[in-house]
Write a protein that holds these residues in place. Structure first.
Motif, short mmCIF file in Angstrom:
data_model
loop_
_atom_site.label_atom_id
_atom_site.label_comp_id
_atom_site.label_asym_id
_atom_site.label_seq_id
_atom_site.Cartn_x
_atom_site.Cartn_y
_atom_site.Cartn_z
N SER A 59 -31.91 -38.10 0.34
CA SER A 59 -32.23 -36.67 0.30
C SER A 59 -31.01 -35.83 -0.05
N SER A 60 -29.81 -36.39 0.15
CA SER A 60 -28.59 -35.63 -0.17
C SER A 60 -28.51 -35.27 -1.65
N LEU A 61 -29.10 -36.08 -2.51
CA LEU A 61 -29.10 -35.76 -3.94
C LEU A 61 -29.91 -34.50 -4.21
N TRP A 62 -31.05 -34.37 -3.53
CA TRP A 62 -31.88 -33.17 -3.71
C TRP A 62 -31.24 -31.95 -3.07
N LYS A 63 -30.43 -32.17 -2.05
CA LYS A 63 -29.70 -31.04 -1.46
C LYS A 63 -28.67 -30.50 -2.43
N LYS A 64 -28.04 -31.40 -3.20
CA LYS A 64 -27.05 -30.96 -4.19
C LYS A 64 -27.67 -30.09 -5.27
N SER A 65 -28.88 -30.42 -5.69
CA SER A 65 -29.54 -29.62 -6.73
C SER A 65 -30.23 -28.38 -6.17
N GLY A 66 -30.39 -28.33 -4.85
CA GLY A 66 -31.06 -27.19 -4.22
C GLY A 66 -32.56 -27.30 -4.16
N ARG A 67 -33.11 -28.43 -4.62
CA ARG A 67 -34.57 -28.53 -4.67
C ARG A 67 -35.19 -28.91 -3.33
N PRO A 90 -41.00 -37.89 -5.92
CA PRO A 90 -42.05 -37.46 -6.83
C PRO A 90 -41.56 -37.37 -8.27
N THR A 91 -40.23 -37.39 -8.46
CA THR A 91 -39.61 -37.28 -9.78
C THR A 91 -38.13 -37.63 -9.63
N HIS A 92 -37.45 -37.98 -10.74
CA HIS A 92 -36.14 -38.64 -10.62
C HIS A 92 -35.00 -37.93 -11.35
N GLU A 93 -35.06 -36.62 -11.50
CA GLU A 93 -33.97 -35.93 -12.20
C GLU A 93 -32.62 -36.15 -11.52
N GLU A 94 -32.57 -35.94 -10.23
CA GLU A 94 -31.31 -36.11 -9.50
C GLU A 94 -30.81 -37.55 -9.55
N VAL A 95 -31.74 -38.49 -9.39
CA VAL A 95 -31.36 -39.90 -9.34
C VAL A 95 -30.79 -40.36 -10.68
N VAL A 96 -31.46 -39.98 -11.78
CA VAL A 96 -30.98 -40.44 -13.09
C VAL A 96 -29.67 -39.75 -13.46
N VAL A 247 -52.00 -33.95 -18.39
CA VAL A 247 -51.70 -35.39 -18.43
C VAL A 247 -50.27 -35.68 -18.89
N GLY A 248 -49.54 -34.65 -19.28
CA GLY A 248 -48.15 -34.81 -19.67
C GLY A 248 -47.41 -33.49 -19.58
N HIS A 249 -46.10 -33.55 -19.33
CA HIS A 249 -45.31 -32.32 -19.20
C HIS A 249 -43.88 -32.64 -19.62
N THR A 250 -43.32 -31.80 -20.46
CA THR A 250 -41.93 -31.98 -20.93
C THR A 250 -41.11 -30.73 -20.58
N PHE A 251 -39.83 -30.96 -20.31
CA PHE A 251 -38.94 -29.87 -19.88
C PHE A 251 -37.60 -29.98 -20.59
N LEU A 252 -37.11 -28.88 -21.12
CA LEU A 252 -35.74 -28.80 -21.61
C LEU A 252 -34.91 -28.21 -20.48
N LEU A 253 -34.08 -29.04 -19.86
CA LEU A 253 -33.44 -28.69 -18.59
C LEU A 253 -32.09 -28.01 -18.74
N GLY A 254 -31.44 -28.16 -19.89
CA GLY A 254 -30.09 -27.62 -20.04
C GLY A 254 -29.10 -28.39 -19.19
N THR A 255 -28.17 -27.69 -18.53
CA THR A 255 -27.12 -28.36 -17.74
C THR A 255 -27.30 -28.16 -16.23
N PHE A 256 -28.49 -27.73 -15.82
CA PHE A 256 -28.72 -27.44 -14.40
C PHE A 256 -28.39 -28.63 -13.51
N TYR A 257 -28.98 -29.80 -13.82
CA TYR A 257 -28.79 -30.97 -12.97
C TYR A 257 -27.42 -31.60 -13.19
#
Length: 416
Positions: A59-67, A90-96, A247-257
């Motif tokens: 959970s510390s990874l999600w704390k770093k991103s603020g989510r 539920p999703t792996h942005e922080e992990v990856v 059934v699908g969703h794409t995101f351009l995230l920039g440098t947030f994570y």
């Protein structure tokens, strides 16, 4: 409202384990495996690399991103014996992103596209529609890393095109004919980022409401703009509302994570910079349920041919019948010839203690594209085989040679 996941339950494709949790039984699993093959092929074509990441994450990874503080109600949070906190992801942005940071990267290694197909968890308030909206589901998630925004946009567009190709190969045709499987502008929601796009199957049972332009095909989710009067692309006022299943969703995230988790790469000028990221999800198990939901009737499941558990179902004669004794050798010859055309995509309903009629009714309900019945007419001269096509809902009788020729032609058409 009757929904077709009930038909999946009745026909033994899925079974409920608990509220929002389902078993995928053998036929549904075969359909899922076919979809995964389509996805893997398209990901290979664009140079994406497949990996597996842990479902249980710190959970510390999600704390770093603020989510973590923003999305507590959707998360399953567990603790180990040492009282250390983890999430069922539920999703792996922080992990990856953390994985990206685990060893040095340079601009020569970018763009980097990593994807996985794995189990995700979300504590849905009201799970419904079987595997369309459940607490545990299979998702394909891809994450891209680029050196700057220009390259990130190029990668984003390439992956969106690959997703379009996937849906075209799935071939839920009447949806594509009506709405061309519109990619609609979506809300970034909990993911963040500068822009996002959604892929939908139009359906009355869907949770999303889309605003679609009948002039140019541009679409937008109503949650982005509930009072859209003119199309943002062509200024037409010919706007239509429709319910849909995402059934699908794409995101351009920039440098947030990358900034939040201190991910960096070494650029050509020798400086360290945060990579520009993208995130791209496909609801794999949801696509299976949504395809059935959109194409079927209340009595019969209709699969897109690409996802049918088996392409051909053979129904041999009933045990102890005259037809059984006459057709035994013919059955082996038929099966061997069909495997040359369809490979292992053939099932023989060997429950010969049941009548042909009962097995035929079930085969029709299960939506196999082709059903071959070895019935009474095999005792005639020449022997005749009954061929049922789910696309026309009609049966015809053919001699052996003609039957094989027709199925070869059908297979060739399906593969072109």
């Amino acid at each position: 409202m009757y929904t077709y996941f009930q038909l999946m339950l009745e026909l033994g494709l899925i079974r409920q384990s608990a509220n929002g949790l389902y078993h995928l039984l053998p036929l549904a699993q075969r359909s899922l495996d076919k979809l995964i093959c389509i996805i893997n092929k398209n990901m290979m074509d664009i140079g994406a690399q497949k990996i597996s990441m842990p479902v249980l994450i710190q959970s510390s990874l999600w704390k770093k991103s603020g989510r973590l503080s923003k999305n507590m109600e959707d998360l399953y949070i567990v603790k180990d014996r040492k009282n250390k906190e983890f999430l069922l992801s539920p999703t792996h942005e922080e992990v990856v992103t953390n994985l990206f940071s685990s060893d040095p990267k340079t601009y020569k290694q970018l763009p980097l596209m990593l994807y996985q197909i794995g189990t995700k968890f979300r504590d849905e308030i009201r799970p419904k529609l079987g595997i369309i909206r459940s607490r545990e589901f299979l998702m394909k998630d891809l994450y891209s890393f680029d050196k700057d925004e220009v390259n990130a946009v190029d990668t984003y567009n390439k992956i969106c095109q690959a997703y379009e190709n996937i849906f075209k190969q799935i071939g839920v045709k009447f949806i594509k004919d009506v709405f061309n499987l519109t990619i609609v502008e979506g809300s970034s929601g909990m993911m963040g980022g500068s822009q996002s796009h959604e892929f939908h199957y139009p359906s009355e049972v869907g949770d999303d409401t889309l605003l679609l332009c009948n002039n140019c095909g541009f679409g937008m989710n109503k949650e982005v703009s509930s009072d859209l009067i003119k199309c943002l692309k062509c200024s037409s006022t010919n706007i239509e509302c429709t319910k849909a299943i995402e059934v699908g969703h794409t995101f351009l995230l920039g440098t947030f994570y990358s900034k939040a988790l201190s991910a960096k790469y070494l650029d050509s000028d020798g400086t360290s910079k945060p990579p520009y990221m993208g995130s791209y999800g496909l609801g794999v198990s949801r696509i299976i349920g949504a395809s059935v939901e959109c194409l079927s009737t209340q009595e019969i499941i209709q699969w897109p041919k690409s996802l049918s558990p088996f392409t051909v179902c053979i129904i041999p004669a009933k045990e102890g019948s005259i037809e059984e004794r006459i057709s035994e050798n013919n059955l082996f010859t038929l099966y061997n010839n069909l495997t040359e055309i369809f490979g292992e995509d053939i099932v023989v309903d060997d429950r010969t203690h049941m009548t042909i009629g009962k097995r035929f009714i079930e085969a029709k309900k299960l939506g196999f594209p082709f059903v071959i019945i070895v019935g009474k007419k095999v005792t005639e001269s020449p022997s005749l085989y009954e061929l049922y096509k789910s696309s026309t809902k009609k049966s015809e009788h053919f001699e052996f040679g003609s039957l094989i020729d027709i199925l070869k032609k059908q297979c060739n058409q399906q593969n072109t």
